[in-house]
Design a protein around this motif. Sequence first.
Motif, PDB file in Angstrom:
ATOM      1  N   LEU A 432     -81.748   5.582 104.996  1.00 27.02           N
ATOM      2  CA  LEU A 432     -81.071   4.393 105.508  1.00 27.02           C
ATOM      3  C   LEU A 432     -80.687   3.460 104.359  1.00 27.02           C
ATOM      4  O   LEU A 432     -81.472   3.242 103.440  1.00 27.02           O
ATOM      5  CB  LEU A 432     -81.990   3.641 106.474  1.00 27.02           C
ATOM      6  CG  LEU A 432     -82.264   4.277 107.845  1.00 27.02           C
ATOM      7  CD1 LEU A 432     -83.274   3.426 108.599  1.00 27.02           C
ATOM      8  CD2 LEU A 432     -80.983   4.398 108.647  1.00 27.02           C
ATOM      9  N   GLN A 433     -79.472   2.920 104.414  1.00 29.91           N
ATOM     10  CA  GLN A 433     -79.075   1.928 103.410  1.00 29.91           C
ATOM     11  C   GLN A 433     -79.802   0.611 103.644  1.00 29.91           C
ATOM     12  O   GLN A 433     -80.058  -0.146 102.715  1.00 29.91           O
ATOM     13  CB  GLN A 433     -77.558   1.708 103.456  1.00 29.91           C
ATOM     14  CG  GLN A 433     -76.758   2.916 102.990  1.00 29.91           C
ATOM     15  CD  GLN A 433     -75.275   2.643 102.961  1.00 29.91           C
ATOM     16  OE1 GLN A 433     -74.807   1.637 103.484  1.00 29.91           O
ATOM     17  NE2 GLN A 433     -74.520   3.533 102.338  1.00 29.91           N
ATOM     18  N   GLU A 434     -80.131   0.308 104.898  1.00 36.17           N
ATOM     19  CA  GLU A 434     -80.889  -0.880 105.262  1.00 36.17           C
ATOM     20  C   GLU A 434     -82.068  -0.443 106.126  1.00 36.17           C
ATOM     21  O   GLU A 434     -81.960   0.537 106.871  1.00 36.17           O
ATOM     22  CB  GLU A 434     -80.020  -1.859 106.057  1.00 36.17           C
ATOM     23  CG  GLU A 434     -78.828  -2.382 105.289  1.00 36.17           C
ATOM     24  CD  GLU A 434     -78.014  -3.355 106.133  1.00 36.17           C
ATOM     25  OE1 GLU A 434     -77.379  -4.246 105.546  1.00 36.17           O
ATOM     26  OE2 GLU A 434     -78.030  -3.229 107.370  1.00 36.17           O
ATOM     27  N   PRO A 435     -83.221  -1.149 106.020  1.00 32.73           N
ATOM     28  CA  PRO A 435     -84.400  -0.739 106.791  1.00 32.73           C
ATOM     29  C   PRO A 435     -84.335  -1.128 108.270  1.00 32.73           C
ATOM     30  O   PRO A 435     -85.310  -1.570 108.853  1.00 32.73           O
ATOM     31  CB  PRO A 435     -85.531  -1.486 106.072  1.00 32.73           C
ATOM     32  CG  PRO A 435     -84.903  -2.684 105.514  1.00 32.73           C
ATOM     33  CD  PRO A 435     -83.516  -2.276 105.118  1.00 32.73           C
ATOM     34  N   VAL A 436     -83.156  -0.991 108.876  1.00 33.01           N
ATOM     35  CA  VAL A 436     -82.986  -1.178 110.318  1.00 33.01           C
ATOM     36  C   VAL A 436     -81.898  -0.207 110.771  1.00 33.01           C
ATOM     37  O   VAL A 436     -81.121   0.302 109.959  1.00 33.01           O
ATOM     38  CB  VAL A 436     -82.556  -2.620 110.685  1.00 33.01           C
ATOM     39  CG1 VAL A 436     -83.649  -3.605 110.367  1.00 33.01           C
ATOM     40  CG2 VAL A 436     -81.274  -3.013 109.986  1.00 33.01           C
ATOM     41  N   TYR A 437     -81.847   0.060 112.058  1.00 38.15           N
ATOM     42  CA  TYR A 437     -80.788   0.913 112.558  1.00 38.15           C
ATOM     43  C   TYR A 437     -80.536   0.591 114.023  1.00 38.15           C
ATOM     44  O   TYR A 437     -81.423   0.124 114.739  1.00 38.15           O
ATOM     45  CB  TYR A 437     -81.149   2.396 112.403  1.00 38.15           C
ATOM     46  CG  TYR A 437     -82.336   2.818 113.234  1.00 38.15           C
ATOM     47  CD1 TYR A 437     -82.175   3.280 114.537  1.00 38.15           C
ATOM     48  CD2 TYR A 437     -83.630   2.737 112.721  1.00 38.15           C
ATOM     49  CE1 TYR A 437     -83.259   3.649 115.311  1.00 38.15           C
ATOM     50  CE2 TYR A 437     -84.717   3.108 113.484  1.00 38.15           C
ATOM     51  CZ  TYR A 437     -84.521   3.566 114.776  1.00 38.15           C
ATOM     52  OH  TYR A 437     -85.604   3.919 115.534  1.00 38.15           O
ATOM     53  N   LEU A 513     -75.222  -7.224 114.669  1.00 44.09           N
ATOM     54  CA  LEU A 513     -75.374  -7.921 113.391  1.00 44.09           C
ATOM     55  C   LEU A 513     -75.841  -6.966 112.294  1.00 44.09           C
ATOM     56  O   LEU A 513     -76.768  -6.188 112.494  1.00 44.09           O
ATOM     57  CB  LEU A 513     -76.391  -9.058 113.523  1.00 44.09           C
ATOM     58  CG  LEU A 513     -76.020 -10.255 114.385  1.00 44.09           C
ATOM     59  CD1 LEU A 513     -77.183 -11.228 114.440  1.00 44.09           C
ATOM     60  CD2 LEU A 513     -74.779 -10.939 113.839  1.00 44.09           C
ATOM     61  N   PRO A 514     -75.240  -7.028 111.104  1.00 41.44           N
ATOM     62  CA  PRO A 514     -75.794  -6.294 109.968  1.00 41.44           C
ATOM     63  C   PRO A 514     -77.105  -6.941 109.519  1.00 41.44           C
ATOM     64  O   PRO A 514     -77.382  -8.100 109.850  1.00 41.44           O
ATOM     65  CB  PRO A 514     -74.721  -6.432 108.887  1.00 41.44           C
ATOM     66  CG  PRO A 514     -74.016  -7.703 109.239  1.00 41.44           C
ATOM     67  CD  PRO A 514     -74.038  -7.791 110.737  1.00 41.44           C
ATOM     68  N   GLU A 517     -76.989 -10.436 107.741  1.00 47.08           N
ATOM     69  CA  GLU A 517     -76.732 -11.594 108.588  1.00 47.08           C
ATOM     70  C   GLU A 517     -77.933 -11.880 109.487  1.00 47.08           C
ATOM     71  O   GLU A 517     -78.282 -13.034 109.734  1.00 47.08           O
ATOM     72  CB  GLU A 517     -75.488 -11.359 109.437  1.00 47.08           C
ATOM     73  CG  GLU A 517     -75.115 -12.507 110.361  1.00 47.08           C
ATOM     74  CD  GLU A 517     -74.769 -13.784 109.624  1.00 47.08           C
ATOM     75  OE1 GLU A 517     -74.670 -14.846 110.281  1.00 47.08           O
ATOM     76  OE2 GLU A 517     -74.583 -13.738 108.383  1.00 47.08           O
ATOM     77  N   ARG A 518     -78.544 -10.824 109.970  1.00 48.91           N
ATOM     78  CA  ARG A 518     -79.737 -10.985 110.809  1.00 48.91           C
ATOM     79  C   ARG A 518     -80.840 -11.690 110.037  1.00 48.91           C
ATOM     80  O   ARG A 518     -81.484 -12.625 110.523  1.00 48.91           O
ATOM     81  CB  ARG A 518     -80.194  -9.612 111.277  1.00 48.91           C
ATOM     82  CG  ARG A 518     -81.526  -9.587 111.995  1.00 48.91           C
ATOM     83  CD  ARG A 518     -81.830  -8.182 112.430  1.00 48.91           C
ATOM     84  NE  ARG A 518     -83.232  -8.005 112.756  1.00 48.91           N
ATOM     85  CZ  ARG A 518     -83.774  -6.836 113.094  1.00 48.91           C
ATOM     86  NH1 ARG A 518     -83.019  -5.764 113.170  1.00 48.91           N
ATOM     87  NH2 ARG A 518     -85.052  -6.750 113.377  1.00 48.91           N
ATOM     88  N   LEU A 519     -81.066 -11.252 108.800  1.00 47.20           N
ATOM     89  CA  LEU A 519     -82.090 -11.876 107.961  1.00 47.20           C
ATOM     90  C   LEU A 519     -81.747 -13.331 107.667  1.00 47.20           C
ATOM     91  O   LEU A 519     -82.622 -14.193 107.673  1.00 47.20           O
ATOM     92  CB  LEU A 519     -82.250 -11.103 106.656  1.00 47.20           C
ATOM     93  CG  LEU A 519     -83.097  -9.837 106.709  1.00 47.20           C
ATOM     94  CD1 LEU A 519     -82.979  -9.077 105.401  1.00 47.20           C
ATOM     95  CD2 LEU A 519     -84.546 -10.167 106.996  1.00 47.20           C
ATOM     96  N   ARG A 520     -80.482 -13.580 107.387  1.00 45.98           N
ATOM     97  CA  ARG A 520     -80.079 -14.956 107.087  1.00 45.98           C
ATOM     98  C   ARG A 520     -80.403 -15.873 108.262  1.00 45.98           C
ATOM     99  O   ARG A 520     -80.942 -16.970 108.085  1.00 45.98           O
ATOM    100  CB  ARG A 520     -78.589 -15.009 106.756  1.00 45.98           C
ATOM    101  CG  ARG A 520     -78.115 -16.388 106.306  1.00 45.98           C
ATOM    102  CD  ARG A 520     -76.599 -16.473 106.231  1.00 45.98           C
ATOM    103  NE  ARG A 520     -75.982 -16.425 107.544  1.00 45.98           N
ATOM    104  CZ  ARG A 520     -75.922 -17.467 108.380  1.00 45.98           C
ATOM    105  NH1 ARG A 520     -76.445 -18.638 108.034  1.00 45.98           N
ATOM    106  NH2 ARG A 520     -75.333 -17.345 109.561  1.00 45.98           N
TER     107      ARG A 520
END
Length: 552
Positions: A432-437, A513-514, A517-520
């Motif tokens: 995964l490029q990000e630790p969410v999917y 949300l990517p 943005e979610r983290l922000r």
Amino acid sequence: MSQGNRQSLRCSVIVPVYNGAHLMDRCLGALAEQTLPPSQYEIIVVDDGSTDGTAQQVMSWIARHPDRQARLVRQENAGPAAARNHGAQVARGSHILFTDADCAPVPHWAEALLGAFQEPDVVGAKGTYLTDQTGLVPRFVQAEYEDRYDRMRGQDRIDFIDTYSAAYRRDIFCENGGFDPTFTTASVEDQELSFRLAEKGYRLVFVPEAQVKHLHDSTLADYFRRKFYIGFWKALLIRWHPERMVQDSHTPQVLKIQMLLWAGILGLLPLGVAGLFWPPLAWSWWVLGGLLLLFLATTLPFEAKLTRRSWGLALIGPVMLAVRSIALGSGYLAGTIHFAGTPPGTDQPVIPGWKRLIKRAMDVVGALIGLAITAPFILLAAVAIKLDSPGPVFYVQVRIGEHGRPFRMVKLRSMQADAERRLEELIDLSHLQEPVYKLPDDPRVTRVGRILRRTSLDEAPQFWNVLRGEMSLVGPRPEEARIVALYNDYQRRRLAVKPGMTGPMQVNGRGDLPLSERLRLEIDYIEHYSLWRDLAILLRTLPAVWQGKGAH
């Protein structure tokens, strides 16, 4: 140091010292006798502006032991927290171990601490005290510590590491700024770092085999003085971490009760004295006697432990426990007055104590109302789920909550019963490029499940998690353990508060949300928390659910 030696160096042992010339030979001698091969560790002594010849004593020892990788680092007097940070900055090992100048680690100490890090998710480890002293006061102090060790044994993770026997992964330690130098004396700076790391969900563990022989307080005056200053600085610590006033993995709950009882005793004592001369106040002696009996009752479990050690310890036990309560309580009162207003430093609590109480009250009331309203719909959904596909009505999954604590989150099942097994067919978590999917057209979702997700009714059973205190009505969404394991240090900031049934993500696009943005949104919510913001998010949740945007 050559590149080969640098790679073979497993740890750096850091010893801060201030005017401890008479202690250094004992401490360094014990470190030199570690079972860990000398080529695998270095010893760093940080002289915190000593004026008694400590530096000369350390240099003399180093000269007499050329086979040991030991060095002296000097700084202006700034306190043990700053000294330990200085040592960590110049350390060359991937792990940093801490002990104090008045400690003599046992030979297997370093290996025991390093052994904890064989589990890759462990970030910090805590060891234990021993003592060879024979006096009643130091033996009581040892018994007091062992009582706390008994509380920690068997816990999978702790939130409290003392620096007399401690170890950390150096990269995580440095990334989080080490110990806060605001604490200029040996007090609770180690607790504060532990709480900060635990707040991010890092796993800290207890290693009772990592023992150091310590020189405990030898007199009642020394004991009172140390406890007073712990209480003093604890007042600042609690301003930064108010949730720890309720509980941590090290402090016995009975201690807080004893402090309150002695506050009552000392507060009523002037009335009792006045009652000797003015009969209408004589009732205060009955209240004082009752409080004293309650205090003695709270000491019984610890007294039983002391009796098994010696009758002498049992006899002084109530007196020592009373002194402990008075010293900590008076220190805490003095600290509360001293640190009134804006506390020094930059740390601020995520949710101040009074707001936590209001937020919890909102959660309890909201969860009760939510369960009452959704119960009929949950019942209808349960029937539909059973008719639509084989499997249980409820889906229970371990999620990661506040401070990284796992809990069992309840949902109405919206996927096929074998959804977990089929996940590997659909996505490669290791790439995964990000630790969410999110899978917008997830083939594992059932027909009824799509309706439940579209209406968010599948989340309704989580009112039960809110009622249990595992979740809040508003907060970041709870994440799976395997995803949290991929978080970097910044992303772990979202574990500082309880996860929510709704939150900034749910009212701003949900699954569309990517991660960035979610983290922000979620970290902005945490860093600028307010009760009004919680209410605003709750009011925006129903329109967001009705629109269904991002409800995958």
